[in-house]
Design a protein around this motif. Structure first.
Motif, PDB file in Angstrom:
ATOM      1  N   LEU A 171       0.823  -1.202   0.000  1.00 47.25           N
ATOM      2  CA  LEU A 171       0.000   0.000   0.000  1.00 47.25           C
ATOM      3  C   LEU A 171       0.859   1.254   0.000  1.00 47.25           C
ATOM      4  O   LEU A 171       0.581   2.216  -0.719  1.00 47.25           O
ATOM      5  CB  LEU A 171      -0.922  -0.007   1.226  1.00 47.25           C
ATOM      6  CG  LEU A 171      -2.037  -1.053   1.225  1.00 47.25           C
ATOM      7  CD1 LEU A 171      -2.693  -1.126   2.604  1.00 47.25           C
ATOM      8  CD2 LEU A 171      -3.078  -0.753   0.162  1.00 47.25           C
ATOM      9  N   ILE A 327     -11.829  -4.503  -1.972  1.00 46.47           N
ATOM     10  CA  ILE A 327     -10.982  -5.677  -1.787  1.00 46.47           C
ATOM     11  C   ILE A 327     -10.650  -5.783  -0.303  1.00 46.47           C
ATOM     12  O   ILE A 327     -10.261  -4.805   0.334  1.00 46.47           O
ATOM     13  CB  ILE A 327      -9.685  -5.563  -2.603  1.00 46.47           C
ATOM     14  CG1 ILE A 327      -9.993  -5.466  -4.093  1.00 46.47           C
ATOM     15  CG2 ILE A 327      -8.768  -6.751  -2.332  1.00 46.47           C
ATOM     16  CD1 ILE A 327      -8.776  -5.159  -4.954  1.00 46.47           C
ATOM     17  N   CYS A 329      -8.502  -8.334   2.447  1.00 51.29           N
ATOM     18  CA  CYS A 329      -7.546  -9.443   2.582  1.00 51.29           C
ATOM     19  C   CYS A 329      -7.066  -9.554   4.017  1.00 51.29           C
ATOM     20  O   CYS A 329      -7.184  -8.623   4.806  1.00 51.29           O
ATOM     21  CB  CYS A 329      -6.322  -9.231   1.690  1.00 51.29           C
ATOM     22  SG  CYS A 329      -6.657  -9.025  -0.059  1.00 51.29           S
ATOM     23  N   TYR A 343       0.043  -8.453  -3.065  1.00 58.25           N
ATOM     24  CA  TYR A 343      -0.653  -7.247  -2.607  1.00 58.25           C
ATOM     25  C   TYR A 343      -0.471  -6.090  -3.602  1.00 58.25           C
ATOM     26  O   TYR A 343      -1.394  -5.302  -3.815  1.00 58.25           O
ATOM     27  CB  TYR A 343      -0.146  -6.830  -1.231  1.00 58.25           C
ATOM     28  CG  TYR A 343      -0.811  -7.542  -0.078  1.00 58.25           C
ATOM     29  CD1 TYR A 343      -2.189  -7.547   0.063  1.00 58.25           C
ATOM     30  CD2 TYR A 343      -0.055  -8.175   0.908  1.00 58.25           C
ATOM     31  CE1 TYR A 343      -2.803  -8.172   1.135  1.00 58.25           C
ATOM     32  CE2 TYR A 343      -0.656  -8.793   1.990  1.00 58.25           C
ATOM     33  CZ  TYR A 343      -2.034  -8.795   2.096  1.00 58.25           C
ATOM     34  OH  TYR A 343      -2.649  -9.414   3.156  1.00 58.25           O
ATOM     35  N   LEU A 346      -2.981  -6.543  -6.315  1.00 56.40           N
ATOM     36  CA  LEU A 346      -4.322  -6.173  -5.872  1.00 56.40           C
ATOM     37  C   LEU A 346      -4.482  -4.660  -5.833  1.00 56.40           C
ATOM     38  O   LEU A 346      -5.543  -4.120  -6.176  1.00 56.40           O
ATOM     39  CB  LEU A 346      -4.593  -6.771  -4.493  1.00 56.40           C
ATOM     40  CG  LEU A 346      -4.845  -8.288  -4.489  1.00 56.40           C
ATOM     41  CD1 LEU A 346      -4.721  -8.854  -3.082  1.00 56.40           C
ATOM     42  CD2 LEU A 346      -6.221  -8.608  -5.074  1.00 56.40           C
ATOM     43  N   ALA A 347      -3.431  -3.949  -5.429  1.00 56.74           N
ATOM     44  CA  ALA A 347      -3.481  -2.488  -5.433  1.00 56.74           C
ATOM     45  C   ALA A 347      -3.633  -1.963  -6.862  1.00 56.74           C
ATOM     46  O   ALA A 347      -4.366  -1.000  -7.112  1.00 56.74           O
ATOM     47  CB  ALA A 347      -2.225  -1.919  -4.776  1.00 56.74           C
ATOM     48  N   ALA A 350      -7.339  -2.321  -7.924  1.00 60.45           N
ATOM     49  CA  ALA A 350      -8.199  -1.260  -7.389  1.00 60.45           C
ATOM     50  C   ALA A 350      -7.961   0.049  -8.132  1.00 60.45           C
ATOM     51  O   ALA A 350      -8.912   0.777  -8.450  1.00 60.45           O
ATOM     52  CB  ALA A 350      -7.934  -1.081  -5.898  1.00 60.45           C
ATOM     53  N   ILE A 356     -10.173   3.302  -5.817  1.00 64.21           N
ATOM     54  CA  ILE A 356      -9.367   3.791  -4.710  1.00 64.21           C
ATOM     55  C   ILE A 356      -9.712   5.252  -4.485  1.00 64.21           C
ATOM     56  O   ILE A 356      -9.968   5.996  -5.439  1.00 64.21           O
ATOM     57  CB  ILE A 356      -7.847   3.604  -5.009  1.00 64.21           C
ATOM     58  CG1 ILE A 356      -7.027   3.781  -3.738  1.00 64.21           C
ATOM     59  CG2 ILE A 356      -7.365   4.512  -6.116  1.00 64.21           C
ATOM     60  CD1 ILE A 356      -7.160   2.654  -2.757  1.00 64.21           C
ATOM     61  N   CYS A 363      -8.420  -0.891  -0.878  1.00 59.66           N
ATOM     62  CA  CYS A 363      -7.635  -2.093  -0.574  1.00 59.66           C
ATOM     63  C   CYS A 363      -7.565  -2.194   0.945  1.00 59.66           C
ATOM     64  O   CYS A 363      -6.763  -1.505   1.587  1.00 59.66           O
ATOM     65  CB  CYS A 363      -6.237  -1.982  -1.164  1.00 59.66           C
ATOM     66  SG  CYS A 363      -6.215  -1.978  -2.961  1.00 59.66           S
ATOM     67  N   PHE A 365      -6.503  -4.199   3.570  1.00 62.58           N
ATOM     68  CA  PHE A 365      -5.621  -5.295   3.953  1.00 62.58           C
ATOM     69  C   PHE A 365      -5.528  -5.295   5.479  1.00 62.58           C
ATOM     70  O   PHE A 365      -4.922  -4.413   6.078  1.00 62.58           O
ATOM     71  CB  PHE A 365      -4.243  -5.125   3.320  1.00 62.58           C
ATOM     72  CG  PHE A 365      -4.262  -5.035   1.813  1.00 62.58           C
ATOM     73  CD1 PHE A 365      -5.334  -5.532   1.065  1.00 62.58           C
ATOM     74  CD2 PHE A 365      -3.207  -4.456   1.129  1.00 62.58           C
ATOM     75  CE1 PHE A 365      -5.342  -5.456  -0.322  1.00 62.58           C
ATOM     76  CE2 PHE A 365      -3.203  -4.378  -0.257  1.00 62.58           C
ATOM     77  CZ  PHE A 365      -4.272  -4.878  -0.982  1.00 62.58           C
TER      78      PHE A 365
END
Length: 796
Positions: A171, A327, A329, A343, A346-347, A350, A356, A363, A365
């Motif tokens: 992130l 999302i 996780c 990760y 996944l970012a 988004a 976002i 995201c 997480f």
């Protein structure tokens, strides 16, 4: 208020006007167990806890509590508690025959201080290390960091590599901050629901129904209102998957392939948000070429993961077309070898879909929460220069102690239990047997305590005031002390302040006041200490104790002033976010995303160069654990130490990615194993020390698919033995159709010192981490790979 521990059925409260059971006092506090961070009201009579109830005025919590909250008093009133400092008298380290004698706090702290100063004066300050844990009150770790700076040791480490550092790292490198991007409940800046407004939830590697039940129930309540779709990706069916519209069961440790294929389909089918990309994303075209060049198609991913290509396409199309889409996780992703890269992917997903910086998206997480690092007044003394820290990850302690690689640790302090949490427990055990000096701090005589030279007793959550746990969405709440401290136990922050003052007495070579002036005695009052954090930590000016203790709902960081509502949605194009971002540093003024470019950074030359030093790339390629069946690309560790691109104070081992796995291990160990939480009853290992925990889930139930069990001659309820190349553990067979045939699930947090279940005949089990391999870890984040190991299962 009712005492719901003793109400009758049917809603009648028979504690009203009860001379014995009507509370004399009700204390507002908070549960310490999980990142749902529930508010609790503790009913007291004659100074004893007689009831626990939830906070009705918290709109997310809605008065609810899970089973764990009522175990909080069982930590207080527990005859297994350590109540005084102890010193080793005799016995081999690690042996249950070890003998300890009570000593005063002054004696215990003096022994620790003398060891620290002695090593420093011998030129070995770096040989002293500490490992924090998530159970500590907020700010304790920052005090430890301050003390280690004065000592000159770089090896003050945290629990992140066994928890969720990889998500925070991804992130931060992509958006600028390493935290859960959205909030539960109403955003006070807009008056609208944040995560509750999502139209689509994509859960990967998270069993939130059992790990964060109260916040998950909030999402389900809002989902009933919005009709949002829930997709759960997990190799086994859990109570979370039972609530899903679609449960997807990939092969363990292959989530990165699944996400790369979703990205491929979104890009190939032009399902991305072109307006958002043009304004706010750097590196999209490089990502497009990368996906095409590597042919990360849904068909390719289907061969890797076992998930049908059509299902992958369906998820991609539904996620991209639903707005907003969130999302979510947890450890199922974090505890993979390629956690950081997964990760990151996944970012990217988004970002390119515009999910976002908007309510209901992001995201999320888990465990990447705030408070993270908090700041105290600058040190007035000049501190020693430090050498590079050990590679990130506390499991590297064993390598350092046993192999002196890259140098040797001689003294270690832990606030957790490395004999349960560290991969390859047998090797960790050997290391702590050889360690010169070890200090264990904790509530109980856990496995690690038997290796200690000094043992320090700590308080449980009900015995202290302050900020203990935190909610995943950066939200914290004030808790009041409900009961007196047990015995001579002390809270962590007090222990470290007292240690600093002991160092002041022992250290005759440093200037007068070197230690004591850096740790004023008045900081032992938590409100006074907290006021220092508020005054010196960016984005925290509006989070003073008075404001928080007056609230019934937690308050989210960043919160730059007393009139600011706190930020729910990070990066939202809204004045409340820009005001908060400005408070985080001059370099962030006017920025929406807090990266160098002020945009989402998928690929930049600077990021590419930094990650390449460790063997990675800004655009991840697929690789997985070498013990995943099927012969996939994996990782090879070199002998070269390089500066960690995310933690420049530390080294890491350079790797080569994409090396083909040989698969030889599967001749003897044909299955894949996973570890994880036993059930909603347990949190880490601490609830294994409560009678309720042992009553409800004191048997290790090993999940095996019925057909796999039949092939191995195993029946329901039989004792089984799970073996990997590292070791073996036992448990009871639970035949479970909701798990892949090639996978078994071994609950963790059980340990051989957990004496609470002895009275009911419950077995004591060896750590599940005897099965996992400490050689395989994410070399960028330090994340340990608990979610796959080659194994076999037989009758015990």
């Amino acid at each position: 208020m009712s005492n719901d521990s003793v109400v009758s059925g049917g809603g009648f409260d028979f504690t009203q006007e009860s001379a014995a059971l009507s509370p004399e006092e009700i204390v507002d506090t908070a549960c310490q167990f999980c990142n749902s961070h529930c508010g609790m009201k503790v009913s007291l009579k004659s100074g004893r806890v007689i009831g626990i109830s939830g906070e009705d005025e918290d709109r997310v919590q809605d008065g609810n509590l899970c089973v764990k909250a009522k175990m909080m008093p069982e930590l207080v009133y527990n005859h297994h508690r350590i109540t005084t400092p102890l010193r080793r008298v005799s016995g081999q380290k690690g042996s249950k025959d070890s003998r300890f004698e009570p000593v005063s706090w002054d004696e215990a702290l003096r022994a620790i201080a003398e060891k620290m100063v002695g090593l420093r004066d011998a030129g070995e300050a770096r040989a002293v290390a500490n490992r924090t844990t998530g159970r500590m009150p907020r700010g304790s770790a920052d005090l430890i960091a301050r003390l280690f700076s004065l000592l000159g040791s770089p090896n003050n480490t945290d629990v992140g590599p066994v928890c969720n550092d990889a998500g925070a790292n991804a992130l931060s490198s992509t958006f600028g901050l390493g935290y859960f991007t959205n909030g539960y409940g109403v955003d006070e800046a807009t008056g609208e629901q944040d995560l509750g407004s999502a139209r689509y939830f994509l859960f990967l590697g998270t069993n939130q129904a059992e790990t964060h039940p109260v916040t998950f129930e909030y999402l389900l309540r809002e989902r009933a209102r919005t009709g949002a779709k829930l997709v759960v990706v997990d190799p086994r069916l859990t109570p979370t998957g039972a609530q899903a519209d679609l449960w997807v069961s990939p092969k363990p440790h292959t989530d990165q392939a699944l996400v790369l294929a979703i990205l491929y389909h979104v890009v190939a089918q032009n399902l991305y948000d072109r307006n958002f990309i043009d304004r706010w994303v750097v590196g999209f075209e490089e990502l497009r070429r990368h996906l095409v060049d590597h042919a990360y198609t849904p068909e390719w991913a289907a061969d890797v993961t076992g998930v049908p290509a059509q299902t992958i396409k369906q998820i991609a199309e539904e996620y991209a077309s639903a707005s907003p889409a969130a999302i979510v996780c947890n450890a199922g992703i974090s505890h993979q070898l390629g956690a950081f890269d997964t990760y990151r992917c996944l970012a990217f997903l988004a970002a390119i879909t515009g999910n976002i910086g908007l309510p209901g998206g992001g995201c999320n997480f888990m465990h990447n929460t705030w408070p993270g690092k908090m700041y105290l007044p600058p040190l007035e003394s000049t501190v020693p220069e430090t050498t590079e820290a050990l590679p990130v990850g506390p499991d590297y302690f064993a390598e350092s102690i046993l192999e002196k690689n890259p140098y040797q640790l001689r003294a270690v302090i832990t606030q957790g239990n490395p004999l349960l949490s560290s991969a390859n427990t047998a090797r960790v055990r050997k290391a702590f047997e050889k360690l010169d000096f070890y200090v264990y701090t904790g509530l109980f005589m856990e496995e690690a305590a038997y290796f200690a030279d000094i043992i320090l007793p700590v308080c449980s959550g009900l015995e202290m005031e302050g900020v203990y746990m935190r909610r995943d969405d950066r939200a914290i709440r004030w808790q009041n002390q409900a009961v007196p401290r047990v015995g001579e136990s002390r809270p962590d922050w007090e222990i470290w302040i007292d240690l600093a003052h002991t160092l002041e007495e022992v250290d005759t070579s440093s200037p007068r006041g070197y230690w004591a002036n850096a740790f004023p005695a008045e900081w032992k009052d938590y409100r006074t200490l907290w006021s220092q954090f508020v005054a010196h930590t960016p984005g925290m000016k509006g989070m003073d104790a008075e404001r928080m203790s007056a609230r019934r709902e937690p308050l989210r960081w960043p919160c730059p002033g007393s009139e600011h509502p706190g930020v729910s949605t990070l990066y939202m194009d809204h004045p409340s976010w820009y005001e908060a971002a400005d408070s985080l540093g001059e370099e962030n003024k006017g920025k929406r995303f807090l990266t160098p470019s002020g945009k989402v950074e998928i690929h930049t030359e600077e990021l590419e160069e930094a990650l390449a030093r460790a063997g990675h790339s800004a655009l991840p390629i697929f690789y997985t654990h070498p013990e995943v069946t099927g012969g996939h690309p994996t990782i090879e560790y070199t002998n070269a130490f390089v500066t960690n691109p995310l933690y420049p104070h530390a080294n890491t081992v350079k790797v080569r990615l994409g090396v083909q796995a040989q698969g030889d291990v599967h001749r003897d160990y044909p299955l894949m194993g996973m570890t994880g939480r036993p059930s909603v009853v347990h949190f880490a290992s601490v609830t294994q020390w409560t009678p309720t925990g042992k009553q409800l889930n004191g048997v290790r139930l090993i999940q095996i698919h019925p057909r796999t069990a039949q092939r191995n001659g195993i029946a329901e309820g039989e004792q089984v033995r799970v073996e990997s190349p590292r070791g073996a553990v036992t448990g009871t067979a639970l035949l479970w159709e909701g798990i892949r045939e090639d996978t078994i699930f071994v609950p963790s947090t059980f340990g051989p010192s957990q004496a609470v279940g002895d009275v009911s005949g419950a077995d004591r089990y060896e750590s599940a981490n005897l099965l996992t391999d400490d050689r395989y870890f994410d070399n960028v984040s330090g994340q340990q790979a608990y979610k796959c190991f080659a194994c076999r299962v037989t009758k015990a």
